[in-house]
Design a protein around this motif. Structure first.
Motif, PDB file in Angstrom:
ATOM      1  N   ARG A 305       0.817  -1.209   0.000  1.00 14.22           N
ATOM      2  CA  ARG A 305       0.000   0.000   0.000  1.00 14.22           C
ATOM      3  C   ARG A 305       0.857   1.267   0.000  1.00 14.22           C
ATOM      4  O   ARG A 305       0.336   2.371  -0.176  1.00 14.22           O
ATOM      5  N   PHE A 306       2.170   1.097   0.198  1.00 13.05           N
ATOM      6  CA  PHE A 306       3.076   2.248   0.251  1.00 13.05           C
ATOM      7  C   PHE A 306       3.682   2.551  -1.107  1.00 13.05           C
ATOM      8  O   PHE A 306       4.002   3.698  -1.416  1.00 13.05           O
ATOM      9  N   THR A 307       3.876   1.542  -1.939  1.00  8.05           N
ATOM     10  CA  THR A 307       4.553   1.744  -3.218  1.00  8.05           C
ATOM     11  C   THR A 307       3.872   0.951  -4.321  1.00  8.05           C
ATOM     12  O   THR A 307       3.479  -0.196  -4.112  1.00  8.05           O
ATOM     13  N   SER A 308       3.754   1.574  -5.480  1.00 11.72           N
ATOM     14  CA  SER A 308       3.135   0.909  -6.624  1.00 11.72           C
ATOM     15  C   SER A 308       4.149   0.613  -7.722  1.00 11.72           C
ATOM     16  O   SER A 308       3.843  -0.122  -8.663  1.00 11.72           O
ATOM     17  N   GLY A 309       5.324   1.218  -7.632  1.00 11.79           N
ATOM     18  CA  GLY A 309       6.367   0.975  -8.615  1.00 11.79           C
ATOM     19  C   GLY A 309       6.344   1.885  -9.823  1.00 11.79           C
ATOM     20  O   GLY A 309       7.203   1.771 -10.695  1.00 11.79           O
ATOM     21  N   ASP A 310       5.367   2.806  -9.894  1.00  8.90           N
ATOM     22  CA  ASP A 310       5.278   3.674 -11.064  1.00  8.90           C
ATOM     23  C   ASP A 310       5.518   5.142 -10.726  1.00  8.90           C
ATOM     24  O   ASP A 310       5.088   6.046 -11.450  1.00  8.90           O
ATOM     25  N   GLY A 311       6.230   5.402  -9.631  1.00  5.42           N
ATOM     26  CA  GLY A 311       6.476   6.781  -9.211  1.00  5.42           C
ATOM     27  C   GLY A 311       7.275   7.586 -10.219  1.00  5.42           C
ATOM     28  O   GLY A 311       6.978   8.758 -10.475  1.00  5.42           O
ATOM     29  N   ALA A 312       8.300   6.973 -10.812  1.00  6.16           N
ATOM     30  CA  ALA A 312       9.134   7.690 -11.782  1.00  6.16           C
ATOM     31  C   ALA A 312       8.312   8.073 -13.013  1.00  6.16           C
ATOM     32  O   ALA A 312       8.457   9.184 -13.551  1.00  6.16           O
ATOM     33  N   ALA A 313       7.468   7.178 -13.477  1.00  9.71           N
ATOM     34  CA  ALA A 313       6.629   7.469 -14.637  1.00  9.71           C
ATOM     35  C   ALA A 313       5.640   8.593 -14.326  1.00  9.71           C
ATOM     36  O   ALA A 313       5.395   9.478 -15.167  1.00  9.71           O
ATOM     37  N   ALA A 314       5.074   8.584 -13.121  1.00 17.36           N
ATOM     38  CA  ALA A 314       4.143   9.645 -12.736  1.00 17.36           C
ATOM     39  C   ALA A 314       4.856  10.989 -12.639  1.00 17.36           C
ATOM     40  O   ALA A 314       4.302  12.026 -13.037  1.00 17.36           O
ATOM     41  N   ALA A 315       6.090  10.990 -12.110  1.00 19.07           N
ATOM     42  CA  ALA A 315       6.871  12.219 -12.044  1.00 19.07           C
ATOM     43  C   ALA A 315       7.180  12.743 -13.440  1.00 19.07           C
ATOM     44  O   ALA A 315       7.072  13.945 -13.714  1.00 19.07           O
ATOM     45  N   ALA A 316       7.548  11.830 -14.342  1.00 16.47           N
ATOM     46  CA  ALA A 316       7.855  12.217 -15.722  1.00 16.47           C
ATOM     47  C   ALA A 316       6.629  12.832 -16.398  1.00 16.47           C
ATOM     48  O   ALA A 316       6.756  13.784 -17.180  1.00 16.47           O
ATOM     49  N   ALA A 317       5.447  12.318 -16.099  1.00 12.48           N
ATOM     50  CA  ALA A 317       4.222  12.857 -16.695  1.00 12.48           C
ATOM     51  C   ALA A 317       3.988  14.300 -16.252  1.00 12.48           C
ATOM     52  O   ALA A 317       3.569  15.144 -17.055  1.00 12.48           O
ATOM     53  N   ILE A 318       4.272  14.596 -14.992  1.00 18.37           N
ATOM     54  CA  ILE A 318       4.105  15.967 -14.492  1.00 18.37           C
ATOM     55  C   ILE A 318       5.112  16.899 -15.159  1.00 18.37           C
ATOM     56  O   ILE A 318       4.781  18.016 -15.580  1.00 18.37           O
ATOM     57  N   ILE A 319       6.354  16.455 -15.271  1.00 16.86           N
ATOM     58  CA  ILE A 319       7.394  17.259 -15.919  1.00 16.86           C
ATOM     59  C   ILE A 319       7.021  17.529 -17.371  1.00 16.86           C
ATOM     60  O   ILE A 319       7.139  18.657 -17.861  1.00 16.86           O
ATOM     61  N   SER A 320       6.535  16.514 -18.081  1.00 19.35           N
ATOM     62  CA  SER A 320       6.123  16.675 -19.469  1.00 19.35           C
ATOM     63  C   SER A 320       4.957  17.649 -19.591  1.00 19.35           C
ATOM     64  O   SER A 320       4.891  18.453 -20.538  1.00 19.35           O
ATOM     65  N   GLU A 321       4.053  17.587 -18.638  1.00 15.73           N
ATOM     66  CA  GLU A 321       2.898  18.492 -18.625  1.00 15.73           C
ATOM     67  C   GLU A 321       3.365  19.946 -18.507  1.00 15.73           C
ATOM     68  O   GLU A 321       2.902  20.830 -19.237  1.00 15.73           O
ATOM     69  N   VAL A 322       4.306  20.198 -17.599  1.00 14.17           N
ATOM     70  CA  VAL A 322       4.826  21.553 -17.404  1.00 14.17           C
ATOM     71  C   VAL A 322       5.618  21.995 -18.630  1.00 14.17           C
ATOM     72  O   VAL A 322       5.497  23.134 -19.094  1.00 14.17           O
ATOM     73  N   ALA A 323       6.423  21.081 -19.189  1.00 20.06           N
ATOM     74  CA  ALA A 323       7.213  21.410 -20.370  1.00 20.06           C
ATOM     75  C   ALA A 323       6.300  21.731 -21.556  1.00 20.06           C
ATOM     76  O   ALA A 323       6.566  22.670 -22.317  1.00 20.06           O
TER      77      ALA A 323
END
Length: 331
Positions: A305-323
């Motif tokens: 319940r603490f980790t799903s393994g897709d944190g890096a991908a979710a972070a990249a999506a936010i960065i791409s959104e801002v870019a």
């Protein structure tokens, strides 16, 4: 093009940058006075250190409390900021990720570049952090929603975007047979007395073997997956890697600026994870053997319940959104 500033202290910032960069479709250039992490495939600009002989006794390093490190007359600081500025002009990045430096975030924004800041646990309501968060488009929080180890002023809470943990090690949903006994996972950014050594030395005197984890990412992953209990500090990346391998743990908060690890430790206790968490400074006579026995009784599957393994991908999506927003504004 994305610029990614990486703080030089410890190794966690570089590991996180590597994981996120691998998920981005846009080319990423790293900027740091640390060496590029193993596996980095993009450009890496090695910056001058921001210290030197003239900063042994720094003059007004905090600019009256508004920044964290801008000593007057710092030649290293001058060289690194000039190098970053020159890269901004030459590369014209669509966004800059900052992990972490208020000064670099401010420099990017002064060049008209949108900034994404990587959040860290702790009380970050000081004027310098407030400025950095004020000018950021988003604050990526590398922890699960509901953990809340970061304290900021109210206007910036809406910018915090929890993405889940980010680790070098692939996440697993299952635990396997563990034969490795008690293991010790150290960090590289400790201040002062190391509580991990105190705990490990005490356990060895009690007759409990403690094996230190070293080696490549693959070797570290194997050792964590094999350990019955791992002892580590409450750094974000250490906790993320322990969670990824579903290993029961004894987590000991270290002294860090802004009470970073103590805030994370308290948040972990509230959230509920399969670990014995020592949030405050341990007493000299603490019974570490009893802590290990308590940790052995946890089921590592509780990390699910603490980790799903897709944190890096979710972070990249936010960065791409801002870019993308920055790219649209430039048209």
């Amino acid at each position: 093009m994305i610029g990614y500033y990486v703080h030089h202290r410890g190794s966690g910032h570089r590991h996180r940058a590597l994981a996120i960069a691998r998920e981005l479709d846009t080319p990423v250039t790293g900027l740091s006075s640390a060496l590029a992490p193993v596996g980095w495939t993009g450009e890496w600009i090695e910056l001058a250190p921001d210290t030197g002989p003239e900063t042994v006794h720094p003059v007004d390093p905090r600019a009256g409390g508004r920044l964290h490190w801008v000593p007057r007359g710092g030649t290293g600081l001058l060289a690194r900021m000039a190098a970053i500025s020159a890269w901004f002009v030459a590369a014209r990045p669509e966004a800059v990720v900052v992990d972490v430096s208020v000064e670099v975030a401010l420099l990017a924004r002064l060049h008209g570049i949108p900034v994404v800041t990587i959040g860290q646990p702790g009380d970050r309501r000081d004027p310098a952090h407030r400025l950095g968060y004020d000018i950021s488009e988003a604050i990526i929080a590398p922890w699960p929603a509901g953990l809340d180890p970061l304290i900021v002023d109210e206007p910036n809470t809406a910018k915090i975007r929890p993405v889940g943990t980010i680790a070098r090690i692939a996440s697993t949903d299952a635990t396997s047979a563990r034969r490795g006994g008690v293991a010790l996972l150290r960090g590289h950014g400790a201040f002062g007395t190391d509580p991990l050594s105190l705990a490990a030395d005490s356990l060895r005197r009690s007759g409990i073997p403690v094996t230190e984890i070293t080696g490549s990412v693959e070797q570290i992953s194997h050792s964590l997956r094999d350990a019955t209990v791992v002892i580590s500090h409450c750094g974000q990346n250490a906790v993320a890697e322990i969670a990824a391998t579903r290993t029961p743990a004894l987590l000991i908060a270290d002294d860090r600026p802004h009470d970073e690890q103590r805030h994370l430790a308290r948040a972990l206790e509230r959230f509920g994870v399969p670990a014995v968490v020592v949030a405050e400074a341990p007493s000299p006579d603490r019974d570490w053997a009893a802590d290990i026995e308590r940790a052995r009784r946890f089921d590592g599957i509780g990390w699910n319940r603490f980790t799903s393994g897709d944190g890096a991908a979710a972070a990249a999506a936010i960065i791409s959104e801002v870019a993308f927003a920055g790219r649209e504004a430039a048209i």
